[in-house]
Write a protein that holds these residues in place. Structure first.
Motif, PDB file in Angstrom:
ATOM      1  N   GLU A  51      27.757   2.670  -0.432  1.00 26.27           N
ATOM      2  CA  GLU A  51      28.746   1.597  -0.461  1.00 26.27           C
ATOM      3  C   GLU A  51      29.291   1.288   0.927  1.00 26.27           C
ATOM      4  O   GLU A  51      29.519   0.141   1.266  1.00 26.27           O
ATOM      5  N   MET A  52      29.465   2.311   1.758  1.00 26.25           N
ATOM      6  CA  MET A  52      30.013   2.098   3.104  1.00 26.25           C
ATOM      7  C   MET A  52      28.967   1.530   4.070  1.00 26.25           C
ATOM      8  O   MET A  52      29.334   0.865   5.036  1.00 26.25           O
ATOM      9  N   ASN A  53      27.683   1.784   3.816  1.00 25.28           N
ATOM     10  CA  ASN A  53      26.642   1.442   4.788  1.00 25.28           C
ATOM     11  C   ASN A  53      25.516   0.598   4.207  1.00 25.28           C
ATOM     12  O   ASN A  53      24.417   0.577   4.766  1.00 25.28           O
ATOM     13  N   LEU A  78      21.761   0.213   5.824  1.00 26.27           N
ATOM     14  CA  LEU A  78      20.645   0.874   5.150  1.00 26.27           C
ATOM     15  C   LEU A  78      19.539  -0.111   4.817  1.00 26.27           C
ATOM     16  O   LEU A  78      18.357   0.155   5.056  1.00 26.27           O
ATOM     17  N   VAL A  79      19.906  -1.259   4.292  1.00 30.60           N
ATOM     18  CA  VAL A  79      18.919  -2.281   3.950  1.00 30.60           C
ATOM     19  C   VAL A  79      18.214  -2.769   5.210  1.00 30.60           C
ATOM     20  O   VAL A  79      16.982  -2.859   5.253  1.00 30.60           O
ATOM     21  N   ARG A  80      18.963  -3.043   6.251  1.00 25.42           N
ATOM     22  CA  ARG A  80      18.376  -3.524   7.509  1.00 25.42           C
ATOM     23  C   ARG A  80      17.394  -2.491   8.079  1.00 25.42           C
ATOM     24  O   ARG A  80      16.290  -2.830   8.508  1.00 25.42           O
ATOM     25  N   VAL A 104       0.817  -1.213   0.000  1.00 27.84           N
ATOM     26  CA  VAL A 104       0.000   0.000   0.000  1.00 27.84           C
ATOM     27  C   VAL A 104       0.850   1.263   0.000  1.00 27.84           C
ATOM     28  O   VAL A 104       0.323   2.354  -0.207  1.00 27.84           O
ATOM     29  N   ALA A 105       2.149   1.116   0.248  1.00 26.41           N
ATOM     30  CA  ALA A 105       3.049   2.269   0.279  1.00 26.41           C
ATOM     31  C   ALA A 105       4.482   1.752   0.225  1.00 26.41           C
ATOM     32  O   ALA A 105       4.711   0.547   0.169  1.00 26.41           O
ATOM     33  N   ALA A 106       5.404   2.677   0.260  1.00 26.16           N
ATOM     34  CA  ALA A 106       6.821   2.334   0.333  1.00 26.16           C
ATOM     35  C   ALA A 106       7.521   3.369   1.190  1.00 26.16           C
ATOM     36  O   ALA A 106       7.073   4.515   1.288  1.00 26.16           O
ATOM     37  N   ILE A 107       8.592   2.943   1.817  1.00 29.52           N
ATOM     38  CA  ILE A 107       9.457   3.845   2.582  1.00 29.52           C
ATOM     39  C   ILE A 107      10.797   3.841   1.873  1.00 29.52           C
ATOM     40  O   ILE A 107      11.317   2.785   1.533  1.00 29.52           O
ATOM     41  N   GLY A 108      11.353   5.007   1.637  1.00 33.35           N
ATOM     42  CA  GLY A 108      12.622   5.070   0.932  1.00 33.35           C
ATOM     43  C   GLY A 108      13.475   6.240   1.370  1.00 33.35           C
ATOM     44  O   GLY A 108      12.987   7.195   1.970  1.00 33.35           O
ATOM     45  N   ILE A 109      14.748   6.135   1.076  1.00 29.65           N
ATOM     46  CA  ILE A 109      15.700   7.210   1.329  1.00 29.65           C
ATOM     47  C   ILE A 109      16.658   7.300   0.149  1.00 29.65           C
ATOM     48  O   ILE A 109      16.807   6.355  -0.617  1.00 29.65           O
ATOM     49  N   GLY A 110      17.316   8.426   0.040  1.00 29.63           N
ATOM     50  CA  GLY A 110      18.357   8.608  -0.956  1.00 29.63           C
ATOM     51  C   GLY A 110      19.664   8.962  -0.263  1.00 29.63           C
ATOM     52  O   GLY A 110      19.655   9.705   0.723  1.00 29.63           O
ATOM     53  N   VAL A 111      20.751   8.406  -0.747  1.00 32.23           N
ATOM     54  CA  VAL A 111      22.066   8.652  -0.147  1.00 32.23           C
ATOM     55  C   VAL A 111      23.106   8.788  -1.254  1.00 32.23           C
ATOM     56  O   VAL A 111      22.894   8.343  -2.383  1.00 32.23           O
TER      57      VAL A 111
END
Length: 71
Positions: free
Chosen positions: A44-46, A50-52, A31-38
């Motif tokens: 690459e370092m995290n 980030l996935v967790r 019904v939705a999504a949660i997202g971020i941009g980096v």
């Protein structure tokens, strides 16, 4: 939780990545999504953190909507 998506968005902003996870309702429908941009270097370092955290946040939001994790 079905999956977490991540992809480079270089076509719009060079060296920028997005990570997103679905939010599900009580019927297991997205019904939705949660997202971020980096930045690419932060990604690459995290990546694993980030996935967790995306999975954790999406699961928490999903539980608020009545979703229950099934094995």
């Amino acid at each position: 939780m079905r999956r977490v998506l991540f992809w480079p968005s270089r076509q719009y902003v060079p060296e920028f990545y997005c990570v997103a996870a679905p939010v599900l309702d009580q019927d297991n429908r997205m019904v939705a999504a949660i997202g971020i941009g980096v930045t690419a270097s932060d990604f690459e370092m995290n990546k694993s953190n980030l996935v967790r955290e995306m999975i954790r946040a999406a699961q928490q939001a999903s539980r608020e909507l009545g979703w229950q994790h099934s094995s």
